[in-house]
Design a protein around this motif. Structure first.
Motif, PDB file in Angstrom:
ATOM      1  N   ASP A  72       0.850  -1.194   0.000  1.00  0.00           N
ATOM      2  CA  ASP A  72       0.000   0.000   0.000  1.00  0.00           C
ATOM      3  C   ASP A  72       0.881   1.237   0.000  1.00  0.00           C
ATOM      4  OD1 ASP A  72      -2.686  -1.033   0.080  1.00  0.00           O
ATOM      5  OD2 ASP A  72      -2.352  -1.632   2.160  1.00  0.00           O
ATOM      6  N   THR A  73       0.264   2.380  -0.296  1.00  0.00           N
ATOM      7  CA  THR A  73       0.958   3.664  -0.276  1.00  0.00           C
ATOM      8  C   THR A  73       0.106   4.689   0.465  1.00  0.00           C
ATOM      9  OG1 THR A  73       2.175   3.298  -2.338  1.00  0.00           O
ATOM     10  CG2 THR A  73       1.765   5.581  -1.722  1.00  0.00           C
ATOM     11  N   MET A  74       0.761   5.512   1.279  1.00  0.00           N
ATOM     12  CA  MET A  74       0.132   6.673   1.882  1.00  0.00           C
ATOM     13  C   MET A  74       0.579   7.894   1.098  1.00  0.00           C
ATOM     14  SD  MET A  74      -1.479   5.308   4.491  1.00  0.00           S
ATOM     15  CE  MET A  74      -1.881   6.614   5.648  1.00  0.00           C
ATOM     16  N   HIS A 101      -4.211  -6.105  -4.372  1.00  0.00           N
ATOM     17  CA  HIS A 101      -3.938  -4.924  -5.191  1.00  0.00           C
ATOM     18  C   HIS A 101      -3.651  -3.756  -4.254  1.00  0.00           C
ATOM     19  CE1 HIS A 101      -5.107  -6.781  -8.988  1.00  0.00           C
ATOM     20  NE2 HIS A 101      -6.149  -7.300  -8.365  1.00  0.00           N
ATOM     21  N   PRO A 102      -2.526  -3.070  -4.424  1.00  0.00           N
ATOM     22  CA  PRO A 102      -2.168  -1.964  -3.531  1.00  0.00           C
ATOM     23  C   PRO A 102      -3.186  -0.828  -3.559  1.00  0.00           C
ATOM     24  CG  PRO A 102      -0.263  -2.676  -4.809  1.00  0.00           C
ATOM     25  CD  PRO A 102      -1.451  -3.364  -5.399  1.00  0.00           C
ATOM     26  N   HIS A 103      -3.389  -0.221  -2.393  1.00  0.00           N
ATOM     27  CA  HIS A 103      -4.252   0.943  -2.257  1.00  0.00           C
ATOM     28  C   HIS A 103      -3.383   2.196  -2.139  1.00  0.00           C
ATOM     29  CE1 HIS A 103      -6.259  -2.543  -0.400  1.00  0.00           C
ATOM     30  NE2 HIS A 103      -7.391  -2.021  -0.817  1.00  0.00           N
ATOM     31  N   ILE A 104      -3.979   3.342  -2.455  1.00  0.00           N
ATOM     32  CA  ILE A 104      -3.367   4.631  -2.154  1.00  0.00           C
ATOM     33  C   ILE A 104      -4.287   5.342  -1.165  1.00  0.00           C
ATOM     34  CG2 ILE A 104      -2.621   6.866  -3.045  1.00  0.00           C
ATOM     35  CD1 ILE A 104      -2.054   5.540  -5.714  1.00  0.00           C
ATOM     36  N   MET A 157       4.618   7.423   1.946  1.00  0.00           N
ATOM     37  CA  MET A 157       5.128   6.178   2.513  1.00  0.00           C
ATOM     38  C   MET A 157       4.706   4.996   1.650  1.00  0.00           C
ATOM     39  SD  MET A 157       4.665   4.586   6.377  1.00  0.00           S
ATOM     40  CE  MET A 157       5.563   5.942   7.146  1.00  0.00           C
ATOM     41  N   HIS A 158       5.660   4.106   1.391  1.00  0.00           N
ATOM     42  CA  HIS A 158       5.381   2.856   0.693  1.00  0.00           C
ATOM     43  C   HIS A 158       5.542   1.699   1.676  1.00  0.00           C
ATOM     44  CE1 HIS A 158       5.173   4.788  -3.143  1.00  0.00           C
ATOM     45  NE2 HIS A 158       6.454   5.096  -3.212  1.00  0.00           N
ATOM     46  N   PHE A 159       4.553   0.816   1.732  1.00  0.00           N
ATOM     47  CA  PHE A 159       4.606  -0.368   2.585  1.00  0.00           C
ATOM     48  C   PHE A 159       5.025  -1.555   1.717  1.00  0.00           C
ATOM     49  CE2 PHE A 159       1.750   2.627   4.521  1.00  0.00           C
ATOM     50  CZ  PHE A 159       2.029   2.529   5.881  1.00  0.00           C
ATOM     51  N   MET A 160       6.131  -2.210   2.097  1.00  0.00           N
ATOM     52  CA  MET A 160       6.750  -3.229   1.263  1.00  0.00           C
ATOM     53  C   MET A 160       6.789  -4.576   1.990  1.00  0.00           C
ATOM     54  SD  MET A 160       7.505  -1.121  -1.224  1.00  0.00           S
ATOM     55  CE  MET A 160       8.559  -2.095  -2.288  1.00  0.00           C
ATOM     56  N   ARG A 161       6.620  -5.655   1.227  1.00  0.00           N
ATOM     57  CA  ARG A 161       6.555  -6.991   1.841  1.00  0.00           C
ATOM     58  C   ARG A 161       7.495  -7.977   1.149  1.00  0.00           C
ATOM     59  NH1 ARG A 161       2.103  -6.808  -1.677  1.00  0.00           N
ATOM     60  NH2 ARG A 161       1.877  -8.653  -3.003  1.00  0.00           N
ATOM     61  N   ILE A 162       7.848  -9.024   1.906  1.00  0.00           N
ATOM     62  CA  ILE A 162       8.598 -10.165   1.373  1.00  0.00           C
ATOM     63  C   ILE A 162       7.884 -11.477   1.702  1.00  0.00           C
ATOM     64  CG2 ILE A 162      10.905  -9.170   1.198  1.00  0.00           C
ATOM     65  CD1 ILE A 162      11.475 -10.220   4.024  1.00  0.00           C
ATOM     66  N   HIS A 216       1.733  -7.936   5.668  1.00  0.00           N
ATOM     67  CA  HIS A 216       1.492  -6.699   4.916  1.00  0.00           C
ATOM     68  C   HIS A 216       2.757  -5.896   4.659  1.00  0.00           C
ATOM     69  CE1 HIS A 216       0.274  -2.452   4.346  1.00  0.00           C
ATOM     70  NE2 HIS A 216      -0.750  -2.971   3.687  1.00  0.00           N
ATOM     71  N   HIS A 217       3.598  -5.758   5.660  1.00  0.00           N
ATOM     72  CA  HIS A 217       4.899  -5.135   5.417  1.00  0.00           C
ATOM     73  C   HIS A 217       5.921  -5.602   6.450  1.00  0.00           C
ATOM     74  CE1 HIS A 217       2.720  -2.277   8.055  1.00  0.00           C
ATOM     75  NE2 HIS A 217       3.891  -1.867   8.507  1.00  0.00           N
ATOM     76  N   SER A 218       7.117  -5.892   5.946  1.00  0.00           N
ATOM     77  CA  SER A 218       8.292  -6.102   6.793  1.00  0.00           C
ATOM     78  C   SER A 218       9.110  -4.831   6.861  1.00  0.00           C
ATOM     79  CB  SER A 218       9.160  -7.236   6.246  1.00  0.00           C
ATOM     80  OG  SER A 218       8.475  -8.464   6.279  1.00  0.00           O
ATOM     81  N   MET A 219       8.884  -3.954   5.874  1.00  0.00           N
ATOM     82  CA  MET A 219       9.589  -2.690   5.775  1.00  0.00           C
ATOM     83  C   MET A 219       8.640  -1.664   5.166  1.00  0.00           C
ATOM     84  SD  MET A 219      12.893  -1.719   3.400  1.00  0.00           S
ATOM     85  CE  MET A 219      11.916  -1.929   1.906  1.00  0.00           C
ATOM     86  N   ALA A 220       8.810  -0.416   5.556  1.00  0.00           N
ATOM     87  CA  ALA A 220       8.142   0.686   4.872  1.00  0.00           C
ATOM     88  C   ALA A 220       9.172   1.773   4.625  1.00  0.00           C
ATOM     89  CB  ALA A 220       6.970   1.216   5.680  1.00  0.00           C
TER      90      ALA A 220
END
Length: 312
Positions: free
Chosen positions: A169-171, A269-272, A180-185, A189-193
């Motif tokens: 997702d993105t804020m 699907h990523p949200h904004i 902010m981008h929320f990133m996953r592996i 939902h996210h391990s890193m942003a």
């Protein structure tokens, strides 16, 4: 990169001038367990996590982020990743080999696009851990790390290209763009942003608690200790997780959280999310507003470790 080679977040390593004060906070107030210490370096575990440690503290003249460590499934994947990074022009700090920290293992280090030291390792011996009991208000594990970057889209693209992180997702702010981008592996939902900021720095570390009651009890303990609370309690929209943010003795932001969303990677699907809408920062509406003061604290100090590998 077509095959994801990272499995999870292992630990985050911090260097600080007032080592004793920082150790007292993390091993006392925050609820981690010191498992090893040697010559101004300490290793702190979460009782519910199989990781040997989730935070390393090192005594140093300047505050800095030493490194962020991720796991790989096996040594072959570590070697494959090192070869791919080298071929992609990424600067390696070390070649794959023996890891000389608690639990051992096989790994290597490299710089990301912003100059942070990243470590990837496999075959680290699992720590004997336990189930966290009801009302036991200590962290279960390290949940995620958030990084400030002066160019979040370039940083996002680098992590997607070289480490196969994927956007969840993105804020965003209408007048400023992506914040902010929320990133996953994994399906977490996210391990890193990656957050937008004027300089490279650590934005915050997040620690997962057993449940809402434990999250509130732990937050109360930290508040009573005199540590400064900067934001919370609340529940984010992106990730659907609870939040309570504090400052550690050196001004790093640390978070207690629970219930971070698990998603279906095949259908997601990523949200904004528009940050001008208060419910996108806090669904509950129970936290103090996200304002310039809170944002300034989370910018943290300029990271003195950019493109300078830690000595250990």
């Amino acid at each position: 990169m077509t095959n994801r080679l990272l499995t999870h977040l292992r630990h985050v390593d911090l260097a600080v001038p007032d080592y004793d004060k920082q150790l007292d906070f993390y091993a006392g107030v925050w609820g981690l367990t010191k498992v090893a210490e040697d010559s101004g370096i300490s290793f702190l575990a979460a009782e519910g996590s199989p990781e040997q440690y989730i935070v390393r503290l090192r005594k140093a003249e300047e505050k800095r982020l030493d490194l962020i460590s991720y796991g790989a499934a096996n040594p072959a994947d570590v070697d494959t990743l090192a070869e791919q990074l080298l071929a992609g022009g990424v600067q390696l700090i070390s070649q794959p080999g023996k890891v000389d920290t608690p639990g051992g293992g096989y790994g290597f280090r490299f710089f990301d696009i912003d100059g942070r030291t990243i470590e990837v390792s496999a075959d680290v011996e699992a720590r004997r851990h336990r189930r966290i009991e009801e009302k036991e208000s200590i962290p279960v594990r390290l949940s995620h790390v958030v990084l400030n970057s002066p160019n979040i889209n370039a940083t996002r693209a680098w992590y997607e290209q070289h480490l196969d992180f994927r956007l969840s997702d993105t804020m965003a702010l209408p007048h400023m763009g992506e914040a902010m981008h929320f990133m996953r592996i994994s399906n977490q939902h996210h391990s890193m942003a990656i957050a937008s900021g004027p300089h490279t720095s650590l934005q915050h570390l997040s620690f997962e608690m057993r449940g809402i009651d434990e999250y509130m009890r732990g937050s109360g303990r930290v508040m009573r200790s005199g540590a400064r609370k900067i934001w919370g309690p609340g529940r984010h929209m992106a990730g659907d997780n609870t939040f309570m943010y504090f400052l550690d003795p050196h001004g790093n932001t640390v978070e207690y959280t629970t219930e971070l969303e698990k998603l279906d990677e095949d259908t997601w699907h990523p949200h904004i999310y528009d940050l001008t809408k208060p419910e996108n920062a806090d669904q509950w509406g129970t936290s103090n507003p996200m304002n310039e003061m809170v944002a300034k604290e989370m910018l943290n100090d300029v990271d003195r470790g950019v493109f300078v590998a830690p000595p250990v």
